[in-house]
Design a protein around this motif. Sequence first.
Motif, mmCIF file in Angstrom:
data_model
loop_
_atom_site.group_PDB
_atom_site.id
_atom_site.type_symbol
_atom_site.label_atom_id
_atom_site.label_comp_id
_atom_site.label_asym_id
_atom_site.label_seq_id
_atom_site.Cartn_x
_atom_site.Cartn_y
_atom_site.Cartn_z
ATOM 1 N N GLU A 270 -32.409 -39.496 5.092
ATOM 2 C CA GLU A 270 -32.535 -38.568 6.211
ATOM 3 C C GLU A 270 -33.007 -37.213 5.700
ATOM 4 O O GLU A 270 -32.724 -36.812 4.571
ATOM 5 C CB GLU A 270 -31.188 -38.432 6.933
ATOM 6 C CG GLU A 270 -30.697 -39.754 7.511
ATOM 7 C CD GLU A 270 -29.317 -39.653 8.147
ATOM 8 O OE1 GLU A 270 -29.156 -38.854 9.078
ATOM 9 O OE2 GLU A 270 -28.398 -40.370 7.686
ATOM 10 N N ASP B 68 -27.305 -35.988 13.522
ATOM 11 C CA ASP B 68 -28.405 -36.954 13.604
ATOM 12 C C ASP B 68 -28.044 -38.182 14.433
ATOM 13 O O ASP B 68 -28.921 -38.934 14.849
ATOM 14 C CB ASP B 68 -28.837 -37.380 12.200
ATOM 15 C CG ASP B 68 -30.293 -37.039 11.930
ATOM 16 O OD1 ASP B 68 -30.898 -36.334 12.761
ATOM 17 O OD2 ASP B 68 -30.832 -37.471 10.897
ATOM 18 N N LEU C 41 -24.724 -37.093 9.366
ATOM 19 C CA LEU C 41 -25.669 -38.170 9.111
ATOM 20 C C LEU C 41 -25.536 -39.302 10.128
ATOM 21 O O LEU C 41 -24.438 -39.582 10.629
ATOM 22 C CB LEU C 41 -25.463 -38.725 7.708
ATOM 23 C CG LEU C 41 -26.108 -37.947 6.539
ATOM 24 C CD1 LEU C 41 -25.586 -36.522 6.449
ATOM 25 C CD2 LEU C 41 -25.872 -38.690 5.236
#
Length: 906
Positions: A410, A293, A404
Motif C-alpha cells: 500500500e 484504506d 491498512l
Amino acid sequence: MKKFIGIILFQCIGFLSFSQVNLKQLLCNNCTNPIGIGTSRVRFTWQLHSNKRNVMQSGYEIRVSESEPLLQQGKKLEWNSGKILSDQSVYVDYKGSPLQSNKKYYWQVRVWDNEGKLSDWSQPAFFQTAFFQTNDWKAKWIQPGFIDSVGQPSPMFRKQFTAKKKIKSATAYITAHGLYEAQINGQRVGDAYFTPGWTSYNKRLQYQAYDVTNLLKKGSNAIGVTLGSGWYRGHLAWGGNKNIYGKDISLLLQLIITYTDGTMQTIVSDGSWKSTTGSVISSSIYDGETIDDRAQKADWTLPGYDDSKWSGVKMESFSNDNLIATINEPAKKHETIKPVKVITTPKGEKVIDFGQNLVGWVMLKVKGNTGDTVIIKHAEVLDKEGNFYTTNLRAAKATSTYILNGKGEEYFEPHFTYYGFRYIKVEGIKGALNPEDFTAVAIYADMKETGTFSTSNAMINQLQHNIQWGQKGNFLDVPTDCPQRDERLGWTGDAQVFSPTASFNMNVNNFLDKWMKDVAADQFPDGRVPHVIPNVLGPDAGGSTGWSDVSTIIPWNMYLAYGDKQILEDQYSSMKAWVEYMHKQSHNNLWNTGTHFGDWLFYRPDDDNSGRAAVTDKYLIAQCFYAHSTQLLISSAKVLGKTDDVDYYTDLLQKIKGAFLKEYVTPNGRLVSSTQTAYVLALNFDMLPESLRTQAAERLVENIKSYNNHLSTGFLGTPYLCHVLTRFGYDDVAYKLLLQTTYPSWLYPVKMGATTIWERWDGEKPDSTFENPGMNSFNHYAYGAIGDWMYRKMVGLDTYEDGVGYKHIKIQPHIGGGFTYASASLQTYYGKVSNSWKIENHKILMDVEIPANTKATVFVPAESADAIKESGNVLSQVLGIKLKNSKDGYVALELGSGTYHFEIQK
C-alpha cells in the motif's frame, strides 16, 4: 555565374545577419503559456539572445491569433501591432480585438536590433483566458448530501457524463470552500496541491483552470472531487479559532468541452452529483491527516462505478462576486529526499533523519494486515540526548495516521495537510525500518529559481542553502513565518524584511502580487494593516510599525526587482492609507502611540545592567518607519505621475524627520536609544542630516565592537545592518559580522548543523539545549535577509531606479573578508546577469555577463583604468566600453550586453 555567386553570398550574409538575434522565454502575464487568465489586460515579455556585444532592441512587432496555423501565416489576426519603435521587451500590453472568456490565443514576436536587423519570428506561444464576468459561471455550489460528522471526514463528489463527439479541447474550472483534489477518469487533474490556495476568502476566492483535453474521451466519462477543510474552516492560530470563513465545505466546478465540429458542451456542479465519504477520515493543517484504506472507494472516479448507495448533494446560493482567477504559481511537489539515517533513540523510538529541514510530507510504502496502523510524527530537531523533540510545535500534532486494508503493498501520503520536519518518528511497523519505504517530498509554490550564489567559504555557502530552503518551506502559498507549529501565518513583518532576498532567489513576482492584493483586501478601514495576511487574528491585531509597512515596502521592492509599475498602481491606495493612518495618529508629526512589536527577537546580552542592552525605543523605530513609508509613497507617486501627492508628502516627510531630530537626537547627534538598530534605522532611512551621519556611523561601529564584533539586532534592524556599514565605508566590519560563528550571528546556526534559518539567534544553545519552546521555530526566514547584502554588495548585482527590473544594471562588488572567490547570477526578464570575482596570483579576475537589451554600469575594483585589462586588452582598445570615472577605489565603466573578462592588477 559571378552574378549568381554574388547573389548567393549576399543571401548567406543576409541570413547570418538576420539570425543574429534569437527570441526566447516568451511570457504572458509573467507566465509561460498560462491557462486561466482572468483579466483582459494581457502583457507580453520576451528575451533577446545574441552572441554579440552591445545588442539592443530598436523595435518589435507582435501578432496574435486564435489559430496557430493562421498565426504563422499572418492571417485573420486578432492583433498585429505593426512595427513599434521601442526597446521595450517586458510588459508590452495587448492592444488588439477584445479578448473573450474561455478562449485560447496564440502569439509571436519579432524584433529589430540596434543595427536595424530583423529577427525571425519567435516560436509561437499561447495564453488562455478564464472567466471575465461573474455570469460566465453556470455551475452551482454543491455540498455533501449527508450530515457532516464531528470528525469532518473529507467528502467526495462524483458525476458521470457522456461526451458524444470527438473532442478538440476541454478546460475545467474548479474552486472550493476548503481544499480540493480532482480526478477525471481515474487520473489526477493537474499537479497542484492545496488548491484553491489561501486568500482572504470572503473577498477573494481563487479558482484554477486546467487543460483536461487528454483526460477525456468520447463516450462515458467521470469526474471525482475530494475536499478538505484546509484554511477555510480548519483550526488556525490559537484558542480554538476555526470556521473563520464559514462552517461549510463546498465545491464549484465547470467543465467546458469543445468538439472538433465547433459545438460545445458544459458539465457543471449541480443537483445531479452524488456525494459520500472515503478513506480520508480527518484532515487538519496543524494536526495532520488520518487515512483509513479500508474505507477506500476503488475506481470511484472511473465511468461505470456504482454510486447508487451514495448520497445526493445540496445546492447553495453562495455569491460568485468574490471569485478571481489564479495569478500566482500553485504549490507543487519538488525535491524528493531519501533518508540519510535510521535511528533508534535513547528512548527506543524509531526515527528517520532526512538530513534537511523541509516542508511537505513523507510518501510511505508499506505491507501489513487489515487494521494495522502506522503513525508518523514530525519534528525539526532531536533534543540534547538525541530523542525526538516536538515541544516547539506547541499544540500542533503534526501526525499522519495510516490504517491498512491489508491487500498487498500500500502507498500512503497526505492530501490536505503539510509538515515542517527533518525527522520523523514511525510507530506501528514491526521490525527494523527500511529506508527505501520512506521518501520525503518538498512542496512549495512553483516559483522558478532565479538566483545563484557561491563563495570560497563553505559555511557561507551553507548559509545560502539555508536561506533558500527557508524560503521554499515558507512560500507554500502565502509567505508564512514558520511551517511546523500551530501558526503558519502570513506575518507581514517577516515578509517585508525578506522580500528583496526572496526576489533574488526565486521569481516571486506573481506570488507576492497575489498576497499583496490580500494585504489591501484585509486592510482595516482606518488604514492599519493586520499583523498577518490573510487576517485570522481579528480586528485588533494590526498597526504595528515594521509590520504594517509591508503595504509600502513590498510593492516598492517588487517594482525595483521586476520593473513593473502595475503593482504600484494596484497597491497605491493601500500604501497611502497606511501612511495616512500614521499621519492621523501623530501629534506634531511625531508618531508615539500604539502597540508595536519593535525590534522583534533582538539579542539580549546577559548583563542587561551594562548599559549596552539591545533595547531600542519602539516609538523611535515607529518614527523611522513612518518616514520610510512616506518616502516610498513619494517615490511611487513620482513613478505614477501623481505630482500633487509628491508635493504634499515631500513636505510631510521633512516634518517627520524634523520631529525625529527634536525627540530622539541630542544636539551632538547621539540617539536616545544607543543601540545598533537605532543607528541602523536612522542611517538607512536618512533620518539624520548629512552633518550628523558620519559620527552616527562611527557610533554604530563602536557599539558593534563593544559586543566583540557581534550584532545585537532583531527582525527590523538586521536586514539593514550590513547595508549601512557598507554605505559608510565599513565593509570590514560588515564582513566580521557575516563571518562570526559564535552567538549571536548568522553562522552560529550553521555551525550547530542548521539546514534552514532559525527564528531565534540561539534556537539551540551551545550546550544543545533549546530556547523557550513557546516560540522557537527552526525554519523561519526573517534573518535570512542577510542574503540581500551578499548578492547586492558582496558580489554586487543590483538595479538602478532609472532602469528598474535590471534594465539598467549596477555591478559593484565589495571584496573582503578573506574571501578568494564569490559569484552570483540572476535570471531577469531580460536574461541572465552575473558577476564573479576571484583573487588569484596577485590579480583580481572579474567575469561579467550582461543580457541583451540592457545596459550596465560596472564598478571595477581598481585605482585606475591602466590597471585593468578586458579579455587581455587594455580598456582603450576595447570597443563599446565607456570609461566614466575613477573614485573610491573603483573604475566605473558603461557596458552593453555581452560577456566580459576583466583582469585587475593589484
